[in-house]
Design a protein around this motif. Structure first.
Motif, PDB file in Angstrom:
ATOM      1  N   SER A   1      56.867  33.030  35.361  1.00 27.24           N
ATOM      2  CA  SER A   1      56.654  34.422  34.944  1.00 27.24           C
ATOM      3  C   SER A   1      56.144  35.287  36.093  1.00 27.24           C
ATOM      4  O   SER A   1      55.810  36.459  35.887  1.00 27.24           O
ATOM      5  CB  SER A   1      55.663  34.468  33.775  1.00 27.24           C
ATOM      6  N   GLY A   2      56.043  34.700  37.281  1.00 26.43           N
ATOM      7  CA  GLY A   2      55.627  35.471  38.449  1.00 26.43           C
ATOM      8  C   GLY A   2      54.146  35.428  38.757  1.00 26.43           C
ATOM      9  O   GLY A   2      53.672  36.154  39.644  1.00 26.43           O
ATOM     10  N   ILE A   3      53.405  34.571  38.060  1.00 25.57           N
ATOM     11  CA  ILE A   3      51.969  34.440  38.335  1.00 25.57           C
ATOM     12  C   ILE A   3      51.790  33.402  39.435  1.00 25.57           C
ATOM     13  O   ILE A   3      52.001  32.210  39.218  1.00 25.57           O
ATOM     14  CB  ILE A   3      51.195  34.031  37.066  1.00 25.57           C
ATOM     15  N   GLU A   4      51.405  33.856  40.597  1.00 24.31           N
ATOM     16  CA  GLU A   4      51.296  32.969  41.752  1.00 24.31           C
ATOM     17  C   GLU A   4      49.851  32.601  42.086  1.00 24.31           C
ATOM     18  O   GLU A   4      49.604  31.595  42.743  1.00 24.31           O
ATOM     19  CB  GLU A   4      51.948  33.626  42.974  1.00 24.31           C
TER      20      GLU A   4
ATOM     21  N   SER B   1      37.150  39.694  36.205  1.00 25.42           N
ATOM     22  CA  SER B   1      37.128  41.121  36.532  1.00 25.42           C
ATOM     23  C   SER B   1      37.462  41.405  37.989  1.00 25.42           C
ATOM     24  O   SER B   1      37.681  42.555  38.366  1.00 25.42           O
ATOM     25  CB  SER B   1      35.749  41.711  36.206  1.00 25.42           C
ATOM     26  N   ASN B   2      37.498  40.348  38.826  1.00 20.74           N
ATOM     27  CA  ASN B   2      37.837  40.547  40.233  1.00 20.74           C
ATOM     28  C   ASN B   2      39.298  40.950  40.383  1.00 20.74           C
ATOM     29  O   ASN B   2      40.190  40.275  39.848  1.00 20.74           O
ATOM     30  CB  ASN B   2      37.586  39.274  41.038  1.00 20.74           C
ATOM     31  N   LEU B   3      39.561  41.991  41.106  1.00 20.77           N
ATOM     32  CA  LEU B   3      40.932  42.420  41.366  1.00 20.77           C
ATOM     33  C   LEU B   3      41.520  41.573  42.481  1.00 20.77           C
ATOM     34  O   LEU B   3      40.879  41.302  43.491  1.00 20.77           O
ATOM     35  CB  LEU B   3      40.970  43.896  41.762  1.00 20.77           C
ATOM     36  N   SER B   4      42.757  41.124  42.285  1.00 22.38           N
ATOM     37  CA  SER B   4      43.431  40.303  43.285  1.00 22.38           C
ATOM     38  C   SER B   4      44.027  41.182  44.374  1.00 22.38           C
ATOM     39  O   SER B   4      44.580  42.247  44.110  1.00 22.38           O
ATOM     40  CB  SER B   4      44.518  39.462  42.622  1.00 22.38           C
ATOM     41  N   LEU B   5      43.917  40.721  45.618  1.00 19.95           N
ATOM     42  CA  LEU B   5      44.512  41.441  46.740  1.00 19.95           C
ATOM     43  C   LEU B   5      45.995  41.143  46.886  1.00 19.95           C
ATOM     44  O   LEU B   5      46.724  41.856  47.562  1.00 19.95           O
ATOM     45  CB  LEU B   5      43.789  41.064  48.045  1.00 19.95           C
TER      46      LEU B   5
ATOM     47  N   ASN C   1      48.292  39.812  38.604  1.00 19.06           N
ATOM     48  CA  ASN C   1      47.638  38.982  37.600  1.00 19.06           C
ATOM     49  C   ASN C   1      47.506  37.552  38.118  1.00 19.06           C
ATOM     50  O   ASN C   1      48.112  37.182  39.122  1.00 19.06           O
ATOM     51  CB  ASN C   1      48.372  39.015  36.264  1.00 19.06           C
ATOM     52  N   LYS C   2      46.728  36.757  37.395  1.00 17.12           N
ATOM     53  CA  LYS C   2      46.467  35.381  37.842  1.00 17.12           C
ATOM     54  C   LYS C   2      46.305  34.452  36.650  1.00 17.12           C
ATOM     55  O   LYS C   2      46.086  34.895  35.513  1.00 17.12           O
ATOM     56  CB  LYS C   2      45.213  35.336  38.713  1.00 17.12           C
ATOM     57  N   LEU C   3      46.406  33.154  36.939  1.00 17.57           N
ATOM     58  CA  LEU C   3      46.126  32.114  35.953  1.00 17.57           C
ATOM     59  C   LEU C   3      44.706  31.630  36.201  1.00 17.57           C
ATOM     60  O   LEU C   3      44.384  31.140  37.283  1.00 17.57           O
ATOM     61  CB  LEU C   3      47.118  30.953  36.097  1.00 17.57           C
ATOM     62  N   LEU C   4      43.872  31.777  35.195  1.00 14.21           N
ATOM     63  CA  LEU C   4      42.478  31.349  35.286  1.00 14.21           C
ATOM     64  C   LEU C   4      42.301  30.101  34.431  1.00 14.21           C
ATOM     65  O   LEU C   4      42.519  30.137  33.223  1.00 14.21           O
ATOM     66  CB  LEU C   4      41.558  32.469  34.801  1.00 14.21           C
ATOM     67  N   GLU C   5      41.947  28.998  35.078  1.00 13.98           N
ATOM     68  CA  GLU C   5      41.759  27.733  34.358  1.00 13.98           C
ATOM     69  C   GLU C   5      40.273  27.457  34.176  1.00 13.98           C
ATOM     70  O   GLU C   5      39.512  27.413  35.152  1.00 13.98           O
ATOM     71  CB  GLU C   5      42.410  26.579  35.110  1.00 13.98           C
TER      72      GLU C   5
END
Length: 355
Positions: A44-47, A68-72, A76-80
């Motif tokens: 889905s494009g989450i790297e 809440s941290n914005l990715s550079l 979006n991200k996968l948080l485990e």
């Protein structure tokens, strides 16, 4: 929304939810479920992926901080969140409930991996809030009666076909240890061409006995009236070094439960109500096994079996001359509807002779 492990890939293919909770203690299916979420997230494009391991004194504020941290590098991200068998406590429950409030404003995906969730935990505020917007994947051990079919389907993942009798033999040699069963299938896939149909002989020659049992497997076999399986489990528990008092505790507990069920039924109560009064309560999944046992074991028989258990308890304490492991085998086999190693007359004599 609850989705079982075998249905998860299809559910994820329709839509990747913002939250997936994988809960249970069976490691292979647990791993597969988490891998399926990771794969769909990548597709889905989450790297970007961040992992939080919950340990003693874990700072639950980190969950909200990381979320809440914005990715550079990505939107979006996968948080485990790897909880394992740690307790959430008040701080964990509050943090998860707080995270649920941010879901409408986030494109991140939260994957929670944890141990089994009981009915009370599934009614908690944090669980309801997350489950409403995601998937809940309970991971259960595969029942022995379904294990052969499960392994037959699993073999296809490795490019193999397996006859049902051969799958059942593989199940016998790896019962309670799905990781070992899958490893055996991987080995067989390496030495056989794609599409090979495996029979009983190929399993017997190519698969080591990797069986791992616990006392709950034994209780299950006894209740369902499976004497050959009960015999195999008792021998397996002995060879694995399980302490005899633990085995006796498990069998005695089931005998007392069956007696209690009989007493409630004799008072005119329904079977369902009798199950709910037990401590711990007998859930729907296990009730058919108890029904089988009650039909097979009248109260008089159960009292006699409890006397056998009491004699074995004395043997554990060195106060009775009953061979311990043959006696446990005898008790389990009798509960399961089979014949034990010791004659019933010998048991009756020992019970009467020693009080």
């Amino acid at each position: 929304m609850k989705v079982f492990a075998d249905q998860l890939p299809a559910a994820l293919a329709k839509k990747l939810p913002r939250v997936v909770i994988v809960a249970g203690d069976e490691p292979l299916q647990h791993r597969d479920a988490c891998d399926a979420v990771r794969m769909i997230a990548r597709q889905s494009g989450i790297e970007e992926r961040e992992v939080l391991d919950v340990e003693a004194n874990f700072a639950w504020g980190r969950l909200i901080e990381v979320a809440s941290n914005l990715s550079l590098f990505a939107t979006n991200k996968l948080l485990e969140l790897r909880v394992g068998n740690h307790k959430l406590g008040q701080d964990g429950s509050k943090a998860l409930a707080q995270y649920a409030e941010t879901l409408d404003n986030s494109d991140d995906v939260l994957l929670i991996s944890m141990g089994k969730l009981d009915a009370k935990q599934q009614k908690s505020a944090w669980f309801k809030a997350l489950d409403k917007q995601g998937l809940f994947v309970p991971v259960w051990p595969v029942d022995a009666s379904r294990l052969g079919y499960w392994l037959r389907d699993r073999a296809s993942r490795h490019g193999l076909q397996i006859e049902l009798d051969a799958a059942r033999l593989l199940g016998e040699r790896t019962e309670g240890n799905l990781l070992a069963a899958d490893q055996e299938l991987q080995k067989l896939a390496l030495i056989h061409p794609q599409g090979t149909r495996l029979n009983v002989e190929s399993i017997a020659q190519g698969v080591e006995d990797s069986t791992r049992f616990d006392v709950f497997n034994l209780a299950d076999a006894c209740l369902k009236g499976e004497p050959s399986r009960a015999s195999r489990i008792v021998n397996g528990l002995k060879s694995e070094g399980v302490e005899a008092p633990i085995v006796l505790w498990a069998l005695s507990r089931e005998l007392r439960t069956l007696l209690s069920l009989h007493q409630h039924l004799d008072q005119g109560q329904s079977f369902e109500h009798a199950c709910k009064t037990q401590k711990p309560m007998i859930f729907d999944k296990r009730r058919p096994a108890y029904q089988k046992a009650i039909a097979r074991l009248p109260m008089k028989r159960l009292h006699k079996l409890l006397l056998m258990a009491q004699r074995l308890d004395l043997a554990v304490k060195g106060a009775a001359a009953v061979p311990l492991w043959p006696g446990l085998h005898d008790l389990a086999m009798t509960i399961a509807g089979g014949r034990g190693l010791l004659a019933e007359t010998a048991w009756t004599y020992r019970v009467n002779a020693h009080g």
